[in-house]
Design an enzyme around this catalytic site. Structure first.
Site, PDB file in Angstrom:
ATOM      1  N   LYS B  79      29.588  45.961  29.421  1.00  0.00           N
ATOM      2  CA  LYS B  79      30.108  46.074  28.046  1.00  0.00           C
ATOM      3  C   LYS B  79      29.265  45.222  27.104  1.00  0.00           C
ATOM      4  O   LYS B  79      28.874  44.101  27.449  1.00  0.00           O
ATOM      5  CB  LYS B  79      31.568  45.603  28.026  1.00  0.00           C
ATOM      6  N   SER B 154      39.388  48.335  23.982  1.00  0.00           N
ATOM      7  CA  SER B 154      38.056  48.335  23.417  1.00  0.00           C
ATOM      8  C   SER B 154      36.939  48.670  24.401  1.00  0.00           C
ATOM      9  O   SER B 154      35.855  49.061  23.972  1.00  0.00           O
ATOM     10  CB  SER B 154      37.773  46.979  22.782  1.00  0.00           C
ATOM     11  N   SER B 178      42.201  45.796  26.826  1.00  0.00           N
ATOM     12  CA  SER B 178      40.918  46.474  26.615  1.00  0.00           C
ATOM     13  C   SER B 178      40.198  46.936  27.871  1.00  0.00           C
ATOM     14  O   SER B 178      39.226  47.680  27.782  1.00  0.00           O
ATOM     15  CB  SER B 178      39.978  45.594  25.790  1.00  0.00           C
TER      16      SER B 178
END
Lengths: 97, 492
Positions: B79, B154, B178
């Site tokens: 990420k 997210s 997330s």
């Protein structure tokens, strides 16, 4: 819970965010509605409840105060928008400095 | 034979160990899959094909020299809020569009030491603030099961990449759901470890008392393998505890007989999609059939978790994001004076949701409102934590939905921040208590995946993983992969 435009401007200044007049107005509306929803927290009696800031239950984490290698200066400066003579370059903070 | 891009981490590890494939072959297969589906999925912000090939060659050389590191030659995506030395790390923000870290996050350094091949950096909501990956400043990642739907957020890129076969495993981060909500939306397995289990060093901070890095993959076993590598004490993160790291794969015994599983009534919220509730309850029934004891429990302060979270997280964010001042890194917008430059830089560099949260957090911390908002939120946080402590005196694991619905349409909530926040209602309570949460796929509705959420005691990832793995031994939801077709037809 309705925020005034002056309150929103004040918070934007505290946060050092330049917002357009249209966005200040939109922010006022959205933050007011979000804070309205959050009023539910006022229903709970927390007078005898201590606050929780973190959940590790660690108190202090100590280590020996020893000199260790750190980032070389050129790497520390590698992402700076401006640097000069091995230092970050910024605008003067005091007007007549 | 299974295409190489569909191999799980455990399968790839076995094939590599036996010499049936090389890391170069596996990495090339994934790069080819990325090239094929990325125009539709758009999970990656940066694809490091050359770097990945070089790391794969190095991994094959290490193996030839009898190296048996646990992730040797296994490709992994990261990420884009987690620092990677020499590889652009943007946080999906204009603020850091050209930022190239000069050091690795501890989690990334440990993956590299273990032999992993870093494929690239994955899209997310800007600074991990969002539940749909729509807040990325750069691109919209799409749900591989239906390209008109969000992948969740997210960590939407991290979830979509795994679902689409672009990476067998990825790292995500979870501050209020997330990792878990996008794992549910994309039909993969995701683990949010206990706060303090995985070092946050090199993770660009959003809310420091809540943030945690964790693995996302197609199976519980794969999450266990990755967690094994990234977990453990780190001198660079004082909140990462010295709690011993057990052998997580050894915990996957398949035996959950006698385990007490609590089902909290407050998590089945009003407005929950009936098919989601049905799938979650059916999954809990499977666990009962495997020998677990199922009890209804109550976590009475659950409804307050949302306002508590959306005061504490933005308050911490407003402090953390003060560092973006255009001096040491990131964007700088020229202005008339130092303060003019500062305000212009931050006004232009942060997107709308990040600006909103900075404003909300600054307000909650400001003079006159601190006691009414921030302090009160911290007090209610104590009550939420006590709910869990009491529940875990009766049960070993809590089972619940992950999100009230399946993945929603792109654009469905973009004009209503509060509606978007409500997406997190089932995931954020446990961040406030620092507890671990595991999501496993447990069904489909509208052709979109549903996730079962398992919540455990602090530092008891073993039990969570054991339950999730036991479930995956008798179900096949986690083995299904989408075809990633433009026409959005349903595949299962």
């Amino acid at each position: 819970m309705s925020l005034t435009l002056e309150e929103v401007e004040h918070v934007a200044r505290l946060a050092r965010l330049r917002l357009s007049p249209a966005e200040l107005e939109k922010m006022r509306d959205q933050l007011s509605r979000i804070l309205d929803h959050f009023q539910m927290l006022q229903q709970i009696d927390v007078s005898a409840t201590p606050p929780t800031a973190q959940v590790t239950d660690l108190i202090n984490v100590m280590r020996e105060d020893e000199v260790r290698p750190s980032l070389p200066r050129e790497q520390a400066l590698a992402n700076a928008p401006e640097h000069q003579d091995g230092m970050f370059r910024v605008r003067a903070i005091f007007e007549d400095a | 034979m299974t295409p190489l891009y569909q191999l799980t981490v455990a399968q790839a590890r076995e094939a590599l160990t036996r010499g049936e494939i090389t890391s170069v072959e596996l990495t090339e297969a994934l790069l080819a899959r990325i090239a094929a589906v990325e125009p539709k999925v758009r999970a990656f912000l940066t694809i490091d094909a050359d770097g990945a090939r070089a790391q794969a060659q190095a991994a094959d050389a290490r193996r030839a020299a009898s190296d048996t590191s646990p992730l040797l030659g296994i490709p992994i995506g990261i990420k884009d809020v987690i620092s990677t030395q020499g590889l652009r790390t943007t946080c999906a923000s204009k603020m850091l569009e050209n930022y190239i870290p000069v050091y690795d996050a501890t989690a990334v350094a440990r993956l590299k030491t273990a032999g992993a091949v870093i494929l690239g950096k994955l899209n997310c909501d800007e600074f991990a603030m969002g539940s749909s990956t729509e807040n990325s400043a750069f691109q919209q990642t799409r749900n591989p099961w239906n390209l008109e739907r969000v992948p969740g957020g997210s960590s939407g890129g991290s979830a979509a990449a795994v679902a689409a076969g672009e990476a067998p495993a990825t790292l995500g981060t979870d501050t209020g759901g997330s990792i878990r909500q996008p794992a549910a939306f994309c039909g993969i397995t995701g683990l949010k470890p206990t706060y303090g289990r995985v070092s946050r060093y090199g993770l660009v901070a959003f809310a420091s008392s809540l943030d945690q890095i964790g693995p996302m993959a197609r199976t519980v076993r794969d999450c266990a393998i990755v967690l094994q590598v990234i977990a453990g004490e780190d001198p660079f993160d004082a909140t990462c505890t010295a709690h011993p790291v057990p052998d997580y794969e050894a915990a996957l015994t398949g035996d959950i007989r006698g385990l007490r599983i609590g089902v909290p009534r407050e998590y089945f919220v009003a407005g929950m999609q009936p098919e989601v509730e049905a799938a979650v309850r059916a999954a809990i029934e499977v666990l009962r059939e495997q020998g677990a004891e199922v009890l209804e429990i109550s976590l009475p302060h659950t409804p307050y978790a949302l306002p508590v979270y959306y005061l504490i997280a933005p308050a911490e964010a407003s402090a953390n994001l003060a560092r973006f001042d255009g001096v040491r890194y990131g964007l700088r917008v020229p202005g008339e004076s130092y303060f003019d430059e500062l305000e212009r830089t931050r006004g232009a560099g942060f997107g709308p949701e990040v600006r909103r949260r900075i404003m909300l957090g600054t307000y909650a911390l400001s003079a006159g409102y601190y006691d009414a908002y921030y302090k009160r939120a911290q007090q209610v946080r104590t009550l939420i934590r006590r709910d869990y402590q009491q529940a875990f005196e009766q049960v070993d694991v809590i089972a619940a939905p992950t999100a009230p619905t399946v993945a929603f349409k792109i654009g469905a909530h973009t004009d209503d921040p509060l509606a978007m926040y409500l997406e997190d209602v089932c995931t954020l309570p446990l961040n406030l208590a620092g507890l671990p949460g595991l999501v496993v796929p447990c069904g489909f509705a509208e052709g979109l995946p549903i996730g079962l959420q398992l919540i455990g005691r602090a530092f008891d990832e073993e039990t969570l993983l054991r339950v999730g793995d036991a479930y995956q031994r008798v179900t096949d939801w986690h083995t299904r992969m989408p075809e990633v077709r433009e026409d959005n037809s349903t595949q299962g």
